[in-house]
Design a protein around this motif. Structure first.
Motif, short mmCIF file in Angstrom:
data_model
loop_
_atom_site.label_atom_id
_atom_site.label_comp_id
_atom_site.label_asym_id
_atom_site.label_seq_id
_atom_site.Cartn_x
_atom_site.Cartn_y
_atom_site.Cartn_z
N VAL A 1 0.83 -1.20 0.00
CA VAL A 1 0.00 0.00 0.00
C VAL A 1 0.87 1.25 0.00
CG1 VAL A 1 -1.72 1.30 1.29
CG2 VAL A 1 -1.89 -1.18 1.15
N VAL A 2 1.89 1.25 0.82
CA VAL A 2 2.76 2.42 0.92
C VAL A 2 3.57 2.61 -0.35
CG1 VAL A 2 4.61 3.50 2.25
CG2 VAL A 2 2.84 2.17 3.42
N VAL A 3 4.12 1.53 -0.89
CA VAL A 3 4.92 1.63 -2.11
C VAL A 3 4.07 2.10 -3.28
CG1 VAL A 3 6.29 0.33 -3.77
CG2 VAL A 3 6.60 -0.08 -1.32
N GLN A 4 2.88 1.55 -3.43
CA GLN A 4 2.00 1.97 -4.52
C GLN A 4 1.58 3.43 -4.37
OE1 GLN A 4 -1.29 -0.77 -4.65
NE2 GLN A 4 0.00 -2.54 -5.18
N ALA A 5 1.30 3.84 -3.13
CA ALA A 5 0.92 5.23 -2.91
C ALA A 5 2.06 6.17 -3.26
CB ALA A 5 0.48 5.43 -1.46
N TYR A 6 3.28 5.80 -2.89
CA TYR A 6 4.43 6.64 -3.19
C TYR A 6 4.64 6.73 -4.71
CZ TYR A 6 9.25 8.26 -3.48
OH TYR A 6 10.39 8.97 -3.80
N MET A 7 4.60 5.60 -5.42
CA MET A 7 4.78 5.61 -6.87
C MET A 7 3.70 6.44 -7.55
SD MET A 7 7.46 3.88 -7.70
CE MET A 7 8.62 2.70 -6.98
N SER A 8 2.50 6.36 -7.07
CA SER A 8 1.41 7.12 -7.68
C SER A 8 1.56 8.62 -7.44
CB SER A 8 0.07 6.65 -7.10
OG SER A 8 -0.14 5.27 -7.36
N MET A 9 2.09 9.00 -6.29
CA MET A 9 2.26 10.42 -6.00
C MET A 9 3.31 11.06 -6.90
SD MET A 9 2.04 10.36 -1.83
CE MET A 9 0.55 9.86 -0.98
N ILE A 10 4.44 10.38 -7.08
CA ILE A 10 5.50 10.99 -7.90
C ILE A 10 5.21 10.84 -9.40
CG2 ILE A 10 7.23 10.64 -6.10
CD1 ILE A 10 8.27 8.23 -7.68
N ALA A 11 4.25 9.97 -9.76
CA ALA A 11 3.89 9.80 -11.18
C ALA A 11 2.64 10.60 -11.54
CB ALA A 11 3.66 8.33 -11.48
N TYR A 12 2.25 11.52 -10.69
CA TYR A 12 1.02 12.26 -10.93
C TYR A 12 1.06 13.02 -12.26
CZ TYR A 12 -2.40 16.02 -10.73
OH TYR A 12 -3.39 16.90 -11.06
N GLN A 13 2.13 13.78 -12.51
CA GLN A 13 2.15 14.65 -13.68
C GLN A 13 2.07 13.90 -15.02
OE1 GLN A 13 2.13 18.21 -13.68
NE2 GLN A 13 1.62 17.73 -15.82
N PRO A 14 2.89 12.88 -15.28
CA PRO A 14 2.77 12.19 -16.58
C PRO A 14 1.43 11.46 -16.74
CG PRO A 14 4.35 11.07 -15.18
CD PRO A 14 4.04 12.37 -14.51
N LEU A 15 0.91 10.89 -15.67
CA LEU A 15 -0.36 10.20 -15.79
C LEU A 15 -1.53 11.19 -15.93
CD1 LEU A 15 -0.07 7.15 -13.38
CD2 LEU A 15 -0.36 7.14 -15.86
N TYR A 16 -1.40 12.36 -15.34
CA TYR A 16 -2.42 13.39 -15.55
C TYR A 16 -2.48 13.77 -17.03
CZ TYR A 16 -4.60 18.01 -15.62
OH TYR A 16 -5.39 19.09 -15.92
#
Length: 373
Positions: free
Chosen positions: A232-247
């Motif tokens: 859960v923590v690793v996925q949340a961290y990856m999702s936070m730093i990948a916000y801009q390209p996925l947006y």
């Protein structure tokens, strides 16, 4: 009776007195009847008439008494007994009235409809119709110290933060959201989700989520769980730093239909491979058996990821090249750029076109040239 009737007969039919009889010269053995035939006939007629009158008197009906049975039924009505005929009693039993009874008076009342709302002693926030991030992953075991686990508290705190809700990051919906998975089954519902996430200010939200990723890995929050590889923590961290390209990738629209590229990909059940590319920024490699649709959406999505891979701290930098080569194998050489751009990194993991110290040196050099020139 004959004696009484005889005087009434015609004088010719009566016997003459002895003194009135004519003397006969000679007495004969046979003598003439003293009653005339007409007298006999008249006597017979009178007898018939008298017999008919007697027969008429004998045939007259004998007067008899008629016994009348009262079939009415006694009924107690308003404190007194009344008798009703069987028909009337049956009508009343069935709730009917006689035709001569006055018609019933009907009164119509208008009643206003009221909406009754059950009072609640607690204040509840209505659930959002949009999917929620991490709505099915918080049951994972977390590390604790002295019986206290700060990581779940920290995760719940930012999930309820109004700023986080305003950003509504698409990157955190891709993994660990059961409600988002359900929304992907309908083109209408997934379009509503993308409308909401694309309405955010991506520049502000990128800074906010990068700062949130730093706080997530602190020892006082979820740092120990991140080091232990808590999913859960690793996925949340990856999702936070990948916000801009996925947006940027999720907000792309098909140039022909003006629908979201991601919405088209996730609802296309015959070619699901195009959905796999959206997991590249989350450090998930493209499956080797994927055969995508070579369209404009895929080409522009890969261009966004190729530019983002310039930040070598982002997970996309380690998953992009192999995926690009696989696309070119299927769609043709040069369909996408299968090389990484020049590296550009910052301590915060945010894109920066030129490091600040190189900009300072360039400015000093330009100033020196102008001074000595």
């Amino acid at each position: 009776m004959m004696a009484s009737i005889a005087p009434l007969l015609h004088p010719a039919c009566s016997s003459p007195e002895p003194s009135q009889r004519r003397p006969n010269a000679a007495v004969r053995y046979h003598h003439k009847p003293w009653i005339d035939k007409s007298c006999v006939l008249l006597f017979f007629v009178l007898v018939c008439l008298l017999s008919g009158a007697s027969a008429t008197r004998l045939a007259a009906p004998i007067p008899t008494e008629t016994l009348e049975v009262d079939l009415r039924i006694p009924v107690l009505e308003q404190g007194s007994w009344v008798t009703l005929s069987p028909q009337e009693h049956e009508l009343r039993r069935l709730g009917k009235r006689h035709t001569f009874d006055p018609p019933p008076v009907t009164t119509t009342y208008k009643i206003s409809a009221l909406t009754i709302t059950e009072a609640s002693t607690t204040t509840t926030i209505p659930a959002s119709p949009l999917p929620s991030p991490l709505d099915s992953s918080l049951s994972t075991n977390f590390s604790s110290k002295n019986g206290h686990s700060p990581c779940p508290t920290f995760i719940n705190s930012f999930l309820t933060d109004p700023i986080f809700k305003q950003c509504y990051p698409f990157s955190l919906l891709l993994q660990g959201s059961r409600s988002f998975f359900e929304a992907e089954k309908s083109l209408v519902s997934i379009t509503e989700v993308l409308d909401a996430t694309c309405a955010a200010n991506s520049t502000f939200c990128s800074l906010y989520l990068n700062d949130l990723a730093k706080n997530l890995t602190k020892p006082s929050t979820c740092g120990p769980d991140y080091q232990l590889g808590n999913s859960v923590v690793v996925q949340a961290y990856m999702s936070m730093i990948a916000y801009q390209p996925l947006y940027s990738a999720s907000c792309l629209r098909d140039q022909d239909t003006n629908s979201y590229c991601y919405a088209n990909a996730v609802t296309n059940l015959t070619t699901p491979a195009n959905v796999y590319f959206y997991f590249l920024p989350l450090n998930i490699s493209l499956p080797g058996s994927s055969i995508p649709t070579c369209n404009g959406c895929l080409e522009r999505t890969m261009a966004i990821f190729q530019a983002a891979s310039a930040n070598r701290k982002l997970p996309i930098a380690s998953t992009y090249v192999s995926a690009a080569k696989q696309v070119n194998t299927i769609c043709g050489p040069g369909f996408v750029n299968d090389t990484l751009p020049n590296p550009i990194t910052t301590s915060a993991g945010i894109f920066s076109p030129v490091p600040s110290y190189w900009l300072l040196i360039a400015l000093l050099t330009a100033s020196a040239v102008n001074w000595f020139g």
